[in-house]
Design an enzyme around this catalytic site. Structure first.
Site, PDB file in Angstrom:
ATOM      1  N   HIS A 159     -70.994 -38.889  41.655  1.00  0.00           N
ATOM      2  CA  HIS A 159     -70.310 -39.743  42.626  1.00  0.00           C
ATOM      3  C   HIS A 159     -70.460 -39.225  44.051  1.00  0.00           C
ATOM      4  O   HIS A 159     -70.091 -39.907  44.998  1.00  0.00           O
ATOM      5  CB  HIS A 159     -68.830 -39.860  42.251  1.00  0.00           C
ATOM      6  CG  HIS A 159     -68.618 -40.529  40.930  1.00  0.00           C
ATOM      7  ND1 HIS A 159     -68.353 -41.877  40.806  1.00  0.00           N
ATOM      8  CD2 HIS A 159     -68.666 -40.054  39.659  1.00  0.00           C
ATOM      9  CE1 HIS A 159     -68.231 -42.195  39.529  1.00  0.00           C
ATOM     10  NE2 HIS A 159     -68.425 -41.105  38.814  1.00  0.00           N
ATOM     11  N   ASP A 362     -71.354 -38.808  52.349  1.00  0.00           N
ATOM     12  CA  ASP A 362     -70.528 -39.429  51.312  1.00  0.00           C
ATOM     13  C   ASP A 362     -71.426 -40.048  50.256  1.00  0.00           C
ATOM     14  O   ASP A 362     -72.470 -40.631  50.589  1.00  0.00           O
ATOM     15  CB  ASP A 362     -69.631 -40.513  51.904  1.00  0.00           C
ATOM     16  CG  ASP A 362     -68.219 -40.463  51.337  1.00  0.00           C
ATOM     17  OD1 ASP A 362     -68.069 -39.995  50.207  1.00  0.00           O
ATOM     18  OD2 ASP A 362     -67.286 -40.880  52.039  1.00  0.00           O
TER      19      ASP A 362
END
Length: 462
Positions: A159, A362
């Site tokens: 993730h 991110d």
């Protein structure tokens, strides 16, 4: 926990976090819940730390699928979780090798926990079960499962971003990383940029050879590295936002609301965001709107030094900005570092005129997608999105910014605040289509379909 290895074709999911009670709506936890509810299976996660850890799984719930936890000692929590996972892997994978805190014994704790999880899975997995490992906490589990003789199809989804070939050299165990990856059948990453980084690292590994269509071979195993950009429960979140009660913020009638929602983390670029807002305020002309920027950033991992530092930096910056620009009837920046309920956040998304999603690194950043899903289609707000968010690969209709360029960032704020309705609608229509089509269900099914057909694909290539 009873052995259930005679059940064919289950889905076994491994994640560090596991809901102990009701499953919250939305997000990864909800997606895993939905996938397991449809097909049945087992969800494994970490128990709360205790003085001593034993092997095996503890059942914590039943229904259409089972939930179980593996034990974690307090010493292992410090070494495996706070240490190696979050003080080595997290900064490295977020392109901050300068923040690595390499402590003796932390990797051994990480390896011990990964081996314990692998042993627990091996005891309950049937030969046809799919094993889906979530995130950086368990990079070694698949290798340990192969060492125990399991031939199941095993998938890994990260993730977070993937490190580039230069940064990864700061990892003491860098030589082992290709073998960790190769033990899976499918390695899922958020973006094509991440896939490129992973491919470059494997190209420098003498035992790895690229085939085609994302496939690699190493030490007799064939595996693939592909991009599966994660989505959200768009429809459910939109409904939550539409019925959320309006939060009274006591703003001026024409004051734009700028909103940031992030976990307190150095990867989120919060200091850079505050600096850009400060510069924007310094360029305002008489009669310009007086926006209020509400930044919600709940604290996390307070035991890690880098998180203590970012908290102090933000508090200093917030005080300086308000001291320089506030008026008797106007506070430009409101900084909240406590948890706010999800329903309230959804209502704030819907009300906000501008959302700032500007991380320095991110994996995806689902705040961007939640903001879009929450908007009023007739009068939507504007999404300002960092080039460094994984979401930027998909969400090109956002106002894209470089958070390191304070001046251009400040100009983007001014542009977003002044953007006419026609342009806002055009951008929102494109973003909304993406968010609703590539939702969390699409992500789950796409990954599991790929993992399920891996066996046939590998046989053809062999």
């Amino acid at each position: 926990m009873a052995d259930q290895s005679d059940r064919p074709g289950r889905l076994i999911v491994v994640s560090n976090r596991i809901p102990k009670g009701d499953v919250p709506a939305g997000g990864l936890v909800f997606a895993i819940h939905e996938a397991l509810s449809g097909a049945g299976g087992l969800w494994i996660g970490a128990a709360d730390p205790t003085p001593r850890a034993d092997d095996g799984l503890t059942r914590i719930g039943s229904g259409t699928y089972d939930r179980a936890t593996f034990a974690l000692s307090e010493k292992e929590h410090h070494g495996y979780y706070l240490g190696y996972a979050n003080s080595v892997l997290w900064p490295l994978f977020h392109h901050r090798p300068d923040l690595l805190q390499i402590e003796e014994g932390d990797f051994e704790s990480y390896a011990v926990v990964n081996r314990r999880v692998a042993r627990a899975i091996a005891k309950v997995a049937g030969p046809d079960d799919l094993i889906w490992i979530q995130d950086y906490h368990f990079l070694m589990v698949a290798q340990e499962l192969r060492a125990q003789g399991l031939t199941n199809r095993i998938g890994l989804f990260l993730h977070i971003p993937f490190p580039n070939p230069t940064d990864v050299m700061a990892l003491p165990q860098v030589a082992a990383l290709p073998a960790w990856l190769a033990a899976h059948d499918v390695v899922g990453l958020q973006t094509m940029r991440d896939v490129t980084s992973a491919n470059e690292i494997l190209r420098h590994d003498r035992q790895s050879q690229m085939l085609n269509d994302g496939y690699w071979t190493r030490a007799g195993r064939v595996f693939s590295i592909l991009s599966f950009p994660i989505g959200i429960d768009a429809r459910g979140f939109a409904e939550t936002a539409a019925r959320a009660p309006r939060v009274e913020l006591q703003l001026a009638p024409d004051a734009p609301l700028l909103l940031g929602v992030d976990r307190l983390d150095y990867s989120k670029g919060l200091v850079h965001r505050f600096e850009a807002f400060d510069e924007y305020l310094g360029t305002r002309r008489p009669g310009d709107p007086r926006p209020t920027f509400l930044q919600i950033a709940p604290v996390s991992r307070e035991d890690v030094t880098a998180y203590q530092d970012i908290r102090e930096d933000l508090e200093r910056a917030a005080g300086s900005i308000n001291g320089a620009h506030a008026d008797l009837d106007w506070t430009p920046l409101r900084y909240v570092r406590r948890h706010i309920d999800r329903d309230v956040i959804a209502g704030l998304y819907r009300r906000a005129d501008v959302a700032l999603v500007t991380p320095l690194a991110d994996g995806m950043n689902l705040v961007a997608k939640e903001f879009v899903a929450a908007q009023d289609d007739d009068n939507p707000g504007v999404l300002i999105l960092s080039h460094f968010a994984g979401a930027a690969e998909q969400m090109k209709a956002a106002v894209l910014v470089n958070p390191f360029d304070t001046h251009s960032f400040a100009q983007a704020l001014d542009r977003a605040i002044r953007m006419p309705l026609k342009e806002r609608r055009q951008r929102h229509d494109e973003l909304r289509k993406l968010v609703f089509e590539k939702d969390i269900d699409w992500w789950t099914q796409t990954f599991l379909r790929r993992l399920s057909r891996t066996e046939r694909s590998l046989l053809r290539r062999r």
